[in-house]
Design a protein around this motif. Structure first.
Motif: not given
Lengths: 567, 567
Positions: A7-9, A33-36, A94-97, A99-104
């Motif tokens: 998350r820091r990165d 941040d809430a989305v992340l 850039v934010v959804s990318t 956020a979605f990276a967590y699922f990936q």
């Protein structure tokens, strides 16, 4: 502990570097941040836990029905309830990318279902009629309908010119489709109320090759609730990504599958390619995410696993040390950090370009830069984050080779990424054969200009040294590109892959210089680590481009001259 | 069609290059050819057919018994009937290495059983008492007993100094062993009448660290037929090599496992290392064999699969061409050819050194050369033949990623090789920290001399150009080696892996020059292919060593200076 992304990165990349806060006046950092937070939580609690089970118990089918473990449906239902996918259309890319990276990272096999649905919905939103959007896109973003992309056929993988699926026009304006589609991810399942297939096919009498391809919307269930004429002919059994049902679909075994045209007749490839940048950056993001989680897991292992002695300790009775103390382990971790963080930064940069293309002051410029960067953003993470996963296994030693640990699955899953959405070689031809020559070479010139601007900001000390090194490599790339395209040899693109790999490393070196500069004069351990990774990349990775550019400059013909019967 | 190895290439390497016919006066080429014929036939007919099934249905256990598919036992019974293993002790190593490579290509999971048995038998033959040899070695080479090597423990993988298994001396001269052994391949099964475990353990009161390690023979069944105190505590579930039962064994849950000392007290590591060269070259041979079969299969696929147009054909209606016509596919095939044929040639060269060590005119010289080449012969094929398998997948496109084709399994199986029998990093420390410094650097000097002698034979034309390039690289290696060892920094071995990889590429370049020269002036397609592969290696692979040697010469400290909390 679920080690997915740092998350820091992410915050460093989004806020300190890419200035995501400036993108949408109506969204604050708190919203992002809430989305992340939400994405990280749902990914960790509902996607990661069944990643292994979905791999071990892959989908089966009988009587045309696909069976899979129930956790997949449960995770997708939770995801739908959060509204994350629906709200993502309101968020900066850039934010959804991010956020979605967590699922990936958590579960690429299960994430493939929403990933494909989002891509199909975006394509329909861009090219569909208002009625198509209303009937299909709404339920898709709500998670009730799913989507697929049906491009490949058994005899035509990378070569779309050769597809033979045909679409017969009907009196009522619809079409009947006949043909076989191969490698269709999420082609059949019971995870929602319907599946919306977007199918490339040829209308008889159209021009040959890719110019005769049209795009069709072919739903699994017709509006009246009947099943369309689409038969599941088989499942592919893959090395990884096993949680994603991958199918061979037969369209039109009977009277033909009913489809609606999307976009203009014979304009299917252009519609599909409209979304290609986004889909390919998405593949790169998936590769980066798997590289990242493997890196974090091997880092955690290296900090806790003790073995061997520190270099300075000669006493065999000294206690064993955490293996991170061994320089070779630190080398493997630093390399992974370079690959995973570099790849993630690259795809987030491209996410930012998608935003600039939509809402920035110079959308044409953003589009052109994204065009030239897309083959790199797809292929570089796909290549080097498999390499990262390979190192993650090696850090774990024998344990890493077992299915009791996560990293071997990441390695298997990630190996798909250099193949799907255009193979590595296809990306290479796209870059060298198209992207750097269209508009009189404006794409490459723009990228060179962007890199030069970064270098110009690095005016003192070590940053200036890195910039000088980078500038020199990019000057060579420009010269080598011109030389290749001046070559009269018909197979002048023969070494496109070497070109792609050299330009990719040079692009990621630029991304690392950007990160170096984004640290400013802050000197926390986080920033020291970023700077050290940048050093590592410039000292140990960027020099790989030297022999590659030498080879390209020499217009080497070794592969071209190898006769098939000499093998 | 079973594509395992190229017989033509094997004959070229054995007879045209390594002069295997000169090795044993009592054996003619006809004998060697008959062995190769038999091995190829048994491998193709009895090992290859169940390779996939053994992968899909891995061994299970209940109540301490291991269950596996019946084809494994059947294949081993056929192998025993042929007498191939028993007769291999009479054959030159170079021939048996070639013959066994067929099995390693066909089914490494099943081949692991005889592979380990042969290694254990050879160790006992070298260090056991006559009674141990009579009781155990005879049934082992006949295929009635099997063998294992029990080195690692859960807390001590690469670090043998930390093993804690203890051997308590008994009044009757035997020992009782207590401890847990991890990663024991073939540790429990019912493929034969007995299993002979060779176990490293410490006798209480001995010196600390590796100097206190002794070697024990611990049979599954004692001479009176009772089960020894060895319990199967678990099976490891691996990414590949799934056909080989890999176990966690508990020795001495009760009164202790009865063992006999092999070799001197506290001399266990030396006994084990005596056989290490052979075992490590065997791992390299296995990696080479998997690289080779993947290469042949992707070559076959590339010749038959049609897709896309030739570069010169602009007409979209032109028929698709075999994909071998595409330069990027030829590049991937040429790279595989370089890796697989280069690796096989390297391990056969080492096989020849094993013979020279036993029967040649200068055994010490052969031994020294083998010592310095062993970490390379183990690690280079293990690294680059996984890379070959990666390319074999890529040539197959999406099909290569499925379990309907063979290559994904080769990729998974081969990934074990950089881990077992000493990881990649351990080989690197062995080379840089030991092999190039022992005897005042005589090993490296000898290797340099051998390379120089090859270069001296390349006096004209293209061969002379290749030789000049190779000589320059080796001069740098010698200089860089001296520089590293003159460095007072305590972590001067930090970049041992980079060193190993650079020297490995330089060694295989030498092997390719040897093959180039062995072609003489023959100019069949086979020889043209060998020469083209040599060119490929010198133009596209050897230059990788440039940046590596630059880095080593600079005594770069990037990894050493990376603090653990900066990650």
């Amino acid at each position: 502990m679920t080690l997915l992304l740092s998350r820091r990165d992410l915050e460093f990349l989004l806020y300190d570097w890419l200035d995501a806060e400036s993108l949408h006046s109506e969204h604050s950092r708190e919203t992002f941040d809430a989305v992340l937070d939400l994405a990280a939580e749902v990914a960790a609690e509902h996607f990661a836990p069944h990643n292994k089970r979905a791999d071990a118990e892959e989908p089966t089918f009988d009587g045309g029905r696909v069976h899979m473990i129930p956790e997949v449906r449960k995770a997708l239902d939770v995801l739908a309830q959060t509204g994350l996918v629906a709200s993502s259309t309101e968020l900066p890319h850039v934010v959804s990318t991010a956020a979605f990276a967590y699922f990936q990272a958590a579960n690429p096999g299960t994430w493939a279902y929403p990933f494909l649905t989002i891509a199909a919905a975006n394509l329909l939103r861009a090219h569909g009629t208002p009625e198509q959007v209303e009937t299909y896109v709404e339920p898709m973003v709500e998670g009730r309908f799913h989507g697929t992309m049906c491009l490949s056929e058994p005899q035509a993988g990378s070569s779309l010119a050769d597809i033979t699926t045909r679409a017969e026009p009907q009196a009522d304006g619809t079409y009947r489709l006949f043909g076989n589609k191969m490698w269709i991810s999420a082609g059949e399942h019971e995870l929602g109320e319907n599946i919306v297939h977007l199918v490339l096919a040829k209308i008889p009498g159209g021009p040959p090759g890719v110019k005769g391809i049209s795009l069709f919307l072919v739903p699994k269930l017709l509006p009246d609730g009947r099943r369309n004429d689409i038969a599941l002919a088989g499942l592919n059994h893959k090395m990884g990504y096993r949680g994603t049902t991958n199918t061979l679909l037969n369209f039109g075994e009977g009277a033909g599958a009913v489809g609606q045209l999307v976009g203009p007749e014979h304009g299917g490839l252009a519609c599909m390619f409209h979304m290609m940048n986004e889909a390919r950056v998405g593949v790169g993001a998936g590769a980066a995410a798997l590289g990242y989680t493997g890196y974090l897991k091997s880092l955690d292992y290296a900090r806790t696993r003790t073995q061997g002695r520190a270099t300075s300790a000669k006493d065999p009775a000294a206690p064993p040390v955490p293996i991170i103390e061994h320089p070779d382990v630190r080398r493997m971790l630093l390399a992974q950090k370079c690959y995973a963080e570099g790849a993630l930064a690259l795809v987030l940069y491209c996410g930012r370009l998608l935003d600039d293309q939509n809402t920035g002051p110079d959308p044409d410029r953003a589009r052109l830069l994204l065009d030239v960067l897309t083959p790199i953003a797809k292929s570089w993470p796909s290549q080097w984050c498999v390499a990262a996963n390979d190192l993650a296994i090696q850090v774990h030693g024998g344990y890493g080779y077992t299915r009791e640990y996560d990293v071997e699955q990441h390695y298997r899953d990630n190996r798909l990424n250099p193949i799907h959405e255009g193979t590595h070689g296809i990306q290479a031809l796209d870059l060298l054969g198209r992207k750097v020559v269209i508009q009189g070479g404006a794409g490459l010139a723009l990228l060179r200009e962007i890199v030069a601007a970064t270098c110009a900001r690095a005016t003192t000390g070590e940053a200036a040294e890195l910039a000088a090194q980078l500038d020199a490599v990019w000057d060579r790339i420009v010269a080598v590109t011109a030389r290749i395209h001046a070559d009269p040899h018909p197979e002048r693109l023969a070494d496109a892959t070497t070109y792609l790999e050299a330009v990719g490393h040079a692009a990621v070196a630029w991304i690392w210089l950007e990160q170096y500069l984004a640290c400013g004069d802050r000197d926390e351990p986080f920033h020291r680590g970023k700077r050290q990774a940048a050093r590592y990349f410039f000292r140990r990775e960027l020099p790989r481009t030297g022999p590659q550019l030498d080879l390209l400059a020499a217009l080497d013909r070794t592969t071209v001259e190898m006769e098939p019967d000499w093998f």
